[in-house]
Design a protein around this motif. Structure first.
Motif, short mmCIF file in Angstrom:
data_model
loop_
_atom_site.label_atom_id
_atom_site.label_comp_id
_atom_site.label_asym_id
_atom_site.label_seq_id
_atom_site.Cartn_x
_atom_site.Cartn_y
_atom_site.Cartn_z
N THR A 30 31.48 10.08 62.75
CA THR A 30 32.95 10.18 62.77
C THR A 30 33.51 9.85 61.40
O THR A 30 34.01 10.73 60.69
N HIS A 62 29.11 -1.64 67.69
CA HIS A 62 28.18 -0.51 67.74
C HIS A 62 26.83 -1.00 68.23
O HIS A 62 26.34 -2.03 67.77
N SER A 142 36.63 1.22 60.76
CA SER A 142 36.51 2.17 59.66
C SER A 142 36.58 1.39 58.34
O SER A 142 37.27 0.38 58.23
N SER A 179 36.29 8.12 66.55
CA SER A 179 35.88 8.38 67.93
C SER A 179 37.08 8.39 68.88
O SER A 179 38.10 7.75 68.63
N ARG A 193 42.91 6.73 72.23
CA ARG A 193 42.94 7.45 70.94
C ARG A 193 42.18 8.75 71.12
O ARG A 193 41.01 8.73 71.47
N PRO A 221 45.25 -1.02 66.62
CA PRO A 221 45.96 -0.56 65.42
C PRO A 221 45.85 0.95 65.27
O PRO A 221 46.74 1.57 64.73
N GLY A 222 44.76 1.52 65.78
CA GLY A 222 44.64 2.98 65.75
C GLY A 222 45.70 3.62 66.62
O GLY A 222 45.94 4.81 66.53
O1 TXA Z 1 34.76 6.42 65.00
C1 TXA Z 1 35.05 5.24 65.08
O2 TXA Z 1 35.47 4.74 66.12
C2 TXA Z 1 34.90 4.38 63.80
C3 TXA Z 1 33.43 4.30 63.46
C4 TXA Z 1 33.15 3.38 62.30
O3 TXA Z 1 32.69 3.94 64.60
N1 TXA Z 1 35.47 3.09 64.00
C5 TXA Z 1 36.79 2.88 64.06
O4 TXA Z 1 37.15 1.54 64.15
O5 TXA Z 1 37.61 3.76 64.00
P1 TXA Z 1 38.63 1.01 63.92
O6 TXA Z 1 38.54 -0.48 63.98
O7 TXA Z 1 39.17 1.57 62.66
O8 TXA Z 1 39.38 1.50 65.17
C6 TXA Z 1 38.99 0.96 66.40
C7 TXA Z 1 40.11 0.98 67.37
C8 TXA Z 1 41.23 0.09 66.93
O9 TXA Z 1 42.43 0.79 67.16
C9 TXA Z 1 41.06 -1.10 67.83
O10 TXA Z 1 42.24 -1.81 68.02
C10 TXA Z 1 40.55 -0.46 69.09
O11 TXA Z 1 39.65 0.48 68.62
N2 TXA Z 1 39.85 -1.42 69.93
C11 TXA Z 1 38.70 -2.06 69.69
N3 TXA Z 1 38.42 -2.92 70.69
C12 TXA Z 1 39.42 -2.84 71.58
C13 TXA Z 1 39.73 -3.49 72.82
N4 TXA Z 1 38.94 -4.41 73.34
N5 TXA Z 1 40.86 -3.13 73.45
C14 TXA Z 1 41.69 -2.18 72.91
N6 TXA Z 1 41.45 -1.54 71.76
C15 TXA Z 1 40.35 -1.87 71.09
#
Ligand code: TXA
Ligand code: MG
Length: 326
Positions: A30, A62, A142, A179, A193, A221-222
């Motif tokens: 991704t 991961h 990311s 993702s 998302r 935040p995404g």
């Molecule tokens: O493709 C991807 O998902 C990439 C690659 C590196 O795997 N990772 C990614 O991570 O985009 P990040 O942190 O940029 O975005 C992850 C999203 C964030 O919006 C975060 O808040 C949400 O996932 N998230 C993670 N754990 C969560 C939870 N327990 N409840 C709600 N949202 C969560």
């Protein structure tokens, strides 16, 4: 420092760094991730510090394979299991109930945790090697500064986070946007998302319809309206609006770029042009790279023709909307 992700010695070195609680950035299919061992809060804290990410924003953990789920999650729901079975390894993150007491910092203290098993061979090799060293999962957002465009190459990561950081290079990310995230922790699964898996594909595998994120409770935040932003101001417009706007441009040089499918280059003097591909997969693959490139060229304004209405464009439309909201 860039390491060749296909070199076993590089994987070994990166896995050792992860095991020691250091940060390593790595290729996934991704976008590139900024990783730390998920089971050590002091290691995870380094991610928040380097990204400038506010604490309280949980990270995705991961895992090398489906068995990794049990280390971090309470027994998962049938919907989560069906999604995992259908799309792992791949560009899908599931939010599930967290196993109490594990990965507190990565989960930002929430009762839930985001899990993903990436398909990229470099990510997989790192996860497998780290698992041999007793690391069950790698927390990785990311590999960009908070709020900025996600990196899709090793060079982007170095631009964002500095050249000293270890980066496992796996080439340009095949998919190019993050993702899809499905929250399976509530009474009804929700698409938090969109990604390149379409809603229809996800719903078919889940055997359930997916709710939209609950506006009030979204913590990701995404899912903030303004995110994934280049330095330039982005405006998304209909084809007609874009045509009209270009017609009224005066002759004075503006640092303007146009990203469009149906409006040809050379439509107005001095305006940079990038052609948006006709296929959503290709557009997603290059989107972040193009935004970065235009930033690098000093463009102040990016006018984007809105993508076509098909569901395969949901992920691209989502990221463009957020870039424009910044
Ligand atoms: O493709 C991807 O998902 C990439 C690659 C590196 O795997 N990772 C990614 O991570 O985009 P990040 O942190 O940029 O975005 C992850 C999203 C964030 O919006 C975060 O808040 C949400 O996932 N998230 C993670 N754990 C969560 C939870 N327990 N409840 C709600 N949202 C969560
Ligand atoms: Mg991100």
């Amino acid at each position: 420092m860039r390491l060749d992700g296909l070199d076993p010695a590089a994987i070994e070195r990166a896995a050792a760094a992860i095991a020691a609680g250091e940060l390593v950035a790595f290729a996934t299919e991704t976008v590139y991730g900024l990783g730390a061992r998920a089971d050590r809060d002091d290691a995870v804290a380094k991610i928040f510090a380097l990204k400038g990410r506010p604490s309280g924003h949980p990270l995705i953990v991961h895992v090398a394979d489906r068995a990794g789920v049990e280390r971090f999650a309470a027994p998962v729901t049938p919907v989560a299991q069906r999604l995992i079975d259908a799309f792992w390894p791949g560009p899908l993150t599931v939010i599930v109930a967290r196993r109490p007491g594990v990965a507190d910092a990565a989960a930002a203290g929430l009762a839930t945790i985001g899990l993903r098993c990436p398909a990229h061979p470099v990510a997989h090799a790192l996860l497998a090697k780290a698992a041999e060293a007793g690391v069950a999962g790698i927390a990785a957002p990311s590999a960009n500064r908070f709020g900025r465009v996600s990196p899709t190459t090793a060079a982007h990561v170095a631009d964002e986070l500095g050249a000293e950081l270890l980066v496992l290079d796996g080439g340009a990310a095949r998919i190019g946007i993050e993702s899809a995230i499905v929250d399976c922790s509530g009474s009804r699964p929700a698409l938090l998302r969109p990604g390149m898996l379409t809603r229809a594909q996800l719903e078919e595998a889940a055997g359930a319809s997916l709710a939209d994120p609950d506006e009030g409770s979204a913590r990701a935040p995404g899912t903030l309206a303004a995110h994934y932003a280049p330095r330039a101001a982005v405006r998304v417009m209909s084809t007609e609006m874009l045509r009209a706007a270009l017609q009224v441009l005066g002759a004075e040089p503006l640092s303007l770029a146009v990203y469009s499918r149906s409006i040809p280059s050379g439509v107005a003097p001095g305006v940079r042009h990038r052609r948006m591909p006709a296929r959503a997969e290709q557009a997603a693959h290059e989107l972040f790279s193009i935004l970065r490139e235009l930033d690098g060229e000093g463009v102040h304004l990016i006018w984007v023709e809105e993508p076509p209405p098909g569901p395969e464009w949901d992920g691209v439309r989502d990221r463009l909307g957020r870039a424009a909201a910044a």
